[in-house]
Scaffold this motif. Structure first.
Motif, PDB file in Angstrom:
ATOM      1  N   GLU A   1      52.250  52.457  59.381  1.00 13.86           N
ATOM      2  CA  GLU A   1      52.904  53.559  58.936  1.00 13.86           C
ATOM      3  C   GLU A   1      54.304  53.659  58.621  1.00 13.86           C
ATOM      4  O   GLU A   1      54.942  52.528  59.075  1.00 13.86           O
ATOM      5  N   PRO A   2      54.746  54.175  57.839  1.00 16.76           N
ATOM      6  CA  PRO A   2      56.306  54.160  57.454  1.00 16.76           C
ATOM      7  C   PRO A   2      56.958  54.335  58.745  1.00 16.76           C
ATOM      8  O   PRO A   2      56.767  55.186  59.600  1.00 16.76           O
ATOM      9  N   ARG A   3      58.328  53.542  58.794  1.00 13.12           N
ATOM     10  CA  ARG A   3      59.054  53.687  59.968  1.00 13.12           C
ATOM     11  C   ARG A   3      59.431  55.188  60.517  1.00 13.12           C
ATOM     12  O   ARG A   3      59.395  55.150  61.937  1.00 13.12           O
ATOM     13  N   TYR A   4      59.913  55.892  59.644  1.00 12.26           N
ATOM     14  CA  TYR A   4      60.411  57.242  60.073  1.00 12.26           C
ATOM     15  C   TYR A   4      58.938  58.110  60.658  1.00 12.26           C
ATOM     16  O   TYR A   4      59.463  58.938  61.640  1.00 12.26           O
ATOM     17  N   LYS A   5      57.732  57.905  60.390  1.00 13.83           N
ATOM     18  CA  LYS A   5      56.617  58.340  61.024  1.00 13.83           C
ATOM     19  C   LYS A   5      56.628  57.786  62.634  1.00 13.83           C
ATOM     20  O   LYS A   5      56.288  58.507  63.498  1.00 13.83           O
ATOM     21  N   VAL A   6      56.851  56.501  62.413  1.00 13.26           N
ATOM     22  CA  VAL A   6      56.513  55.821  63.889  1.00 13.26           C
ATOM     23  C   VAL A   6      57.900  56.367  64.740  1.00 13.26           C
ATOM     24  O   VAL A   6      57.642  56.746  65.874  1.00 13.26           O
ATOM     25  N   ALA A   7      58.814  56.671  64.317  1.00 17.07           N
ATOM     26  CA  ALA A   7      59.988  57.256  65.135  1.00 17.07           C
ATOM     27  C   ALA A   7      59.761  58.741  65.531  1.00 17.07           C
ATOM     28  O   ALA A   7      59.916  58.966  66.822  1.00 17.07           O
ATOM     29  N   ARG A   8      59.032  59.519  64.760  1.00 12.16           N
ATOM     30  CA  ARG A   8      58.834  60.729  65.114  1.00 12.16           C
ATOM     31  C   ARG A   8      57.687  60.808  65.824  1.00 12.16           C
ATOM     32  O   ARG A   8      57.612  61.399  66.734  1.00 12.16           O
TER      33      ARG A   8
END
Length: 229
Positions: free
Chosen positions: A164-171
Protein backbone atom coordinates in the motif's frame (compact mmCIF):
# COMPACT_ATOMS: atom_id res chain seq x y z
CA UNK A 1 -15.10 -48.57 35.86
CA UNK A 2 -15.01 -47.74 32.16
CA UNK A 3 -17.36 -44.82 32.60
CA UNK A 4 -15.26 -43.48 35.45
CA UNK A 5 -12.13 -43.82 33.39
CA UNK A 6 -13.68 -41.94 30.48
CA UNK A 7 -14.79 -39.10 32.73
CA UNK A 8 -11.29 -38.79 34.15
CA UNK A 9 -9.58 -38.67 30.72
CA UNK A 10 -12.13 -36.43 29.04
CA UNK A 11 -10.78 -33.17 30.45
CA UNK A 12 -9.22 -29.99 29.16
CA UNK A 13 -5.37 -29.97 29.34
CA UNK A 14 -4.25 -28.70 32.75
CA UNK A 15 -0.83 -27.43 31.60
CA UNK A 16 -1.82 -25.63 28.40
CA UNK A 17 -4.63 -23.65 26.80
CA UNK A 18 -6.64 -24.17 23.64
CA UNK A 19 -8.37 -21.65 21.37
CA UNK A 20 -11.75 -22.87 22.63
CA UNK A 21 -11.12 -21.98 26.28
CA UNK A 22 -8.81 -18.94 26.04
CA UNK A 23 -9.60 -15.22 25.71
CA UNK A 24 -12.64 -15.43 27.96
CA UNK A 25 -11.20 -13.66 31.02
CA UNK A 26 -9.31 -10.43 31.50
CA UNK A 27 -6.36 -12.41 32.89
CA UNK A 28 -6.13 -14.27 29.56
CA UNK A 29 -5.97 -10.96 27.73
CA UNK A 30 -3.40 -9.55 30.12
CA UNK A 31 -1.11 -12.58 29.83
CA UNK A 32 -1.28 -12.68 26.02
CA UNK A 33 -0.59 -8.96 25.66
CA UNK A 34 2.38 -8.82 28.03
CA UNK A 35 3.94 -11.86 26.35
CA UNK A 36 4.15 -9.81 23.16
CA UNK A 37 5.95 -6.83 24.64
CA UNK A 38 9.04 -6.47 22.46
CA UNK A 39 10.70 -3.27 23.55
CA UNK A 40 14.37 -2.49 23.08
CA UNK A 41 16.06 -2.42 26.47
CA UNK A 42 19.42 -1.19 27.70
CA UNK A 43 21.85 -3.89 28.77
CA UNK A 44 25.57 -4.39 29.27
CA UNK A 45 28.27 -1.98 30.36
CA UNK A 46 28.57 0.14 27.22
CA UNK A 47 26.37 2.87 25.75
CA UNK A 48 23.69 0.33 24.82
CA UNK A 49 20.63 1.83 23.17
CA UNK A 50 22.20 5.29 23.28
CA UNK A 51 24.40 4.17 20.37
CA UNK A 52 21.29 4.17 18.18
CA UNK A 53 21.91 7.89 17.67
CA UNK A 54 25.44 7.34 16.31
CA UNK A 55 26.09 8.86 12.87
CA UNK A 56 23.12 11.21 13.12
CA UNK A 57 23.00 14.96 13.60
CA UNK A 58 22.57 14.21 17.31
CA UNK A 59 25.71 12.20 17.95
CA UNK A 60 29.10 11.36 16.43
CA UNK A 61 30.94 8.09 17.01
CA UNK A 62 34.57 7.01 16.75
CA UNK A 63 33.86 5.17 13.47
CA UNK A 64 31.82 6.01 10.40
CA UNK A 65 28.51 4.82 9.00
CA UNK A 66 28.03 3.58 5.44
CA UNK A 67 25.01 5.84 5.01
CA UNK A 68 27.41 8.72 4.42
CA UNK A 69 29.26 6.92 1.60
CA UNK A 70 27.57 7.52 -1.78
CA UNK A 71 25.81 4.39 -3.00
CA UNK A 72 26.42 2.40 0.19
CA UNK A 73 23.20 3.03 2.15
CA UNK A 74 21.27 -0.07 1.12
CA UNK A 75 18.47 -2.29 2.37
CA UNK A 76 19.96 -5.47 3.86
CA UNK A 77 19.93 -8.53 1.62
CA UNK A 78 19.45 -10.79 4.65
CA UNK A 79 18.93 -10.56 8.40
CA UNK A 80 20.48 -12.47 11.30
CA UNK A 81 17.13 -13.38 12.86
CA UNK A 82 13.42 -12.89 12.29
CA UNK A 83 13.19 -10.13 14.89
CA UNK A 84 15.53 -7.95 12.80
CA UNK A 85 13.74 -8.67 9.53
CA UNK A 86 11.34 -5.81 8.67
CA UNK A 87 9.55 -8.15 6.24
CA UNK A 88 8.52 -10.47 9.08
CA UNK A 89 4.80 -10.55 9.92
CA UNK A 90 4.82 -12.85 12.96
CA UNK A 91 4.12 -10.16 15.57
CA UNK A 92 1.50 -8.53 13.34
CA UNK A 93 -0.28 -11.86 12.85
CA UNK A 94 -0.30 -12.51 16.59
CA UNK A 95 -1.83 -9.09 17.23
CA UNK A 96 -4.41 -9.66 14.50
CA UNK A 97 -5.36 -13.03 15.99
CA UNK A 98 -5.99 -11.38 19.37
CA UNK A 99 -8.03 -8.51 17.94
CA UNK A 100 -10.21 -10.54 15.60
CA UNK A 101 -10.97 -13.00 18.43
CA UNK A 102 -11.27 -10.73 21.45
CA UNK A 103 -13.04 -7.62 20.12
CA UNK A 104 -16.19 -9.51 18.95
CA UNK A 105 -16.32 -11.42 22.24
CA UNK A 106 -15.98 -8.20 24.22
CA UNK A 107 -18.77 -6.55 22.22
CA UNK A 108 -21.01 -9.54 22.99
CA UNK A 109 -20.17 -9.39 26.71
CA UNK A 110 -18.51 -12.81 26.69
CA UNK A 111 -15.31 -11.85 28.55
CA UNK A 112 -15.22 -12.00 32.34
CA UNK A 113 -13.60 -9.16 34.21
CA UNK A 114 -13.61 -5.42 34.75
CA UNK A 115 -14.59 -3.49 31.65
CA UNK A 116 -11.83 -0.90 32.09
CA UNK A 117 -9.17 -3.61 32.34
CA UNK A 118 -10.50 -5.51 29.32
CA UNK A 119 -10.56 -2.34 27.23
CA UNK A 120 -7.02 -1.51 28.34
CA UNK A 121 -5.64 -4.89 27.23
CA UNK A 122 -7.39 -4.58 23.87
CA UNK A 123 -5.80 -1.14 23.58
CA UNK A 124 -2.40 -2.66 24.31
CA UNK A 125 -2.73 -4.97 21.31
CA UNK A 126 -3.72 -2.08 19.03
CA UNK A 127 -0.61 -0.32 20.36
CA UNK A 128 1.60 -3.38 19.72
CA UNK A 129 0.28 -3.86 16.19
CA UNK A 130 0.95 -0.19 15.45
CA UNK A 131 4.42 -0.42 16.99
CA UNK A 132 5.43 -3.09 14.46
CA UNK A 133 4.74 -0.83 11.48
CA UNK A 134 6.98 2.28 11.88
CA UNK A 135 10.19 0.34 11.18
CA UNK A 136 8.58 -1.06 8.03
CA UNK A 137 7.45 2.41 6.98
CA UNK A 138 10.95 3.78 7.54
CA UNK A 139 12.67 0.91 5.71
CA UNK A 140 10.35 0.32 2.74
CA UNK A 141 7.84 3.17 2.58
CA UNK A 142 5.05 1.35 0.71
CA UNK A 143 4.12 -1.80 2.64
CA UNK A 144 1.24 -4.30 2.93
CA UNK A 145 -1.40 -3.44 5.53
CA UNK A 146 -2.56 -6.68 7.16
CA UNK A 147 -5.55 -6.50 9.52
CA UNK A 148 -6.45 -10.19 9.86
CA UNK A 149 -4.87 -13.63 10.13
CA UNK A 150 -4.50 -15.19 6.70
CA UNK A 151 -4.82 -18.83 5.60
CA UNK A 152 -1.75 -20.62 4.27
CA UNK A 153 -2.93 -20.32 0.66
CA UNK A 154 -0.70 -18.94 -2.07
CA UNK A 155 -3.36 -16.89 -3.87
CA UNK A 156 -4.59 -15.24 -0.66
CA UNK A 157 -1.07 -14.46 0.56
CA UNK A 158 -0.02 -13.10 -2.84
CA UNK A 159 -2.98 -10.73 -2.92
CA UNK A 160 -2.38 -9.60 0.68
CA UNK A 161 1.32 -8.97 -0.06
CA UNK A 162 0.57 -6.04 -2.36
CA UNK A 163 2.22 -2.94 -0.96
CA UNK A 164 0.00 0.00 0.00
CA UNK A 165 1.17 3.61 -0.52
CA UNK A 166 3.33 4.85 2.33
CA UNK A 167 0.87 7.59 3.34
CA UNK A 168 -1.79 4.90 3.86
CA UNK A 169 0.64 2.91 6.03
CA UNK A 170 1.29 6.03 8.11
CA UNK A 171 -2.44 6.67 8.52
CA UNK A 172 -3.00 3.04 9.49
CA UNK A 173 -0.40 3.39 12.27
CA UNK A 174 -2.09 6.53 13.57
CA UNK A 175 -5.56 4.93 13.39
CA UNK A 176 -4.39 1.97 15.47
CA UNK A 177 -2.81 4.32 17.99
CA UNK A 178 -6.01 6.38 18.18
CA UNK A 179 -7.85 3.15 18.99
CA UNK A 180 -5.27 2.35 21.65
CA UNK A 181 -5.52 5.83 23.16
CA UNK A 182 -9.32 5.62 23.32
CA UNK A 183 -9.18 2.28 25.18
CA UNK A 184 -6.15 2.57 27.47
CA UNK A 185 -5.63 4.44 30.73
CA UNK A 186 -2.63 5.64 32.71
CA UNK A 187 -3.28 3.54 35.80
CA UNK A 188 -3.65 -0.03 34.49
CA UNK A 189 -3.67 -3.15 36.64
CA UNK A 190 -0.02 -4.04 36.96
CA UNK A 191 1.06 -0.44 37.35
CA UNK A 192 4.34 0.53 35.72
CA UNK A 193 4.75 -2.96 34.29
CA UNK A 194 2.08 -2.25 31.66
CA UNK A 195 1.90 0.03 28.63
CA UNK A 196 -0.10 3.21 29.34
CA UNK A 197 -2.15 5.69 27.36
CA UNK A 198 0.74 8.15 27.59
CA UNK A 199 3.01 5.61 25.89
CA UNK A 200 0.54 5.43 23.01
CA UNK A 201 0.43 9.23 22.81
CA UNK A 202 4.24 9.30 22.71
CA UNK A 203 4.43 6.74 19.91
CA UNK A 204 1.74 8.61 17.98
CA UNK A 205 3.74 11.84 18.22
CA UNK A 206 6.87 10.07 16.89
CA UNK A 207 5.02 8.39 14.02
CA UNK A 208 3.22 11.60 13.08
CA UNK A 209 6.43 13.64 13.23
CA UNK A 210 8.22 11.15 10.97
CA UNK A 211 5.51 11.16 8.33
CA UNK A 212 4.93 14.92 8.53
CA UNK A 213 8.66 15.48 7.97
CA UNK A 214 8.56 13.18 4.95
CA UNK A 215 5.57 15.02 3.47
CA UNK A 216 7.22 18.40 4.13
CA UNK A 217 10.60 17.63 2.58
CA UNK A 218 9.18 15.70 -0.40
CA UNK A 219 6.39 18.16 -1.16
CA UNK A 220 5.63 18.42 -4.85
CA UNK A 221 7.37 15.15 -5.74
CA UNK A 222 5.97 11.78 -6.77
CA UNK A 223 6.74 10.49 -3.24
CA UNK A 224 3.74 12.24 -1.67
CA UNK A 225 0.01 12.34 -2.51
CA UNK A 226 -0.85 14.76 -5.34
CA UNK A 227 2.85 15.31 -6.06
CA UNK A 228 4.13 15.65 -9.62
CA UNK A 229 4.41 12.27 -11.33
Amino acid sequence: MLLSCNDFLDREPLDSVTPDNFFYTESDLAAYAVKHYNFTTHSGWNAGIWKDDNATDNQAATGYDNKWIPGQWKVNESFNNENDDPWNFKAIRQANYFLETVVPRFEKGEIEGTEANIKHYIGEMYFLRAKNYPSKLETFGDFPIIKSTLPDESSVLTEASKREPRYKVARFILEDLDQAISLMNNSPAGGKNRITKNAALLLKSRAALFEASWLTYHKGTAMVPEGNG
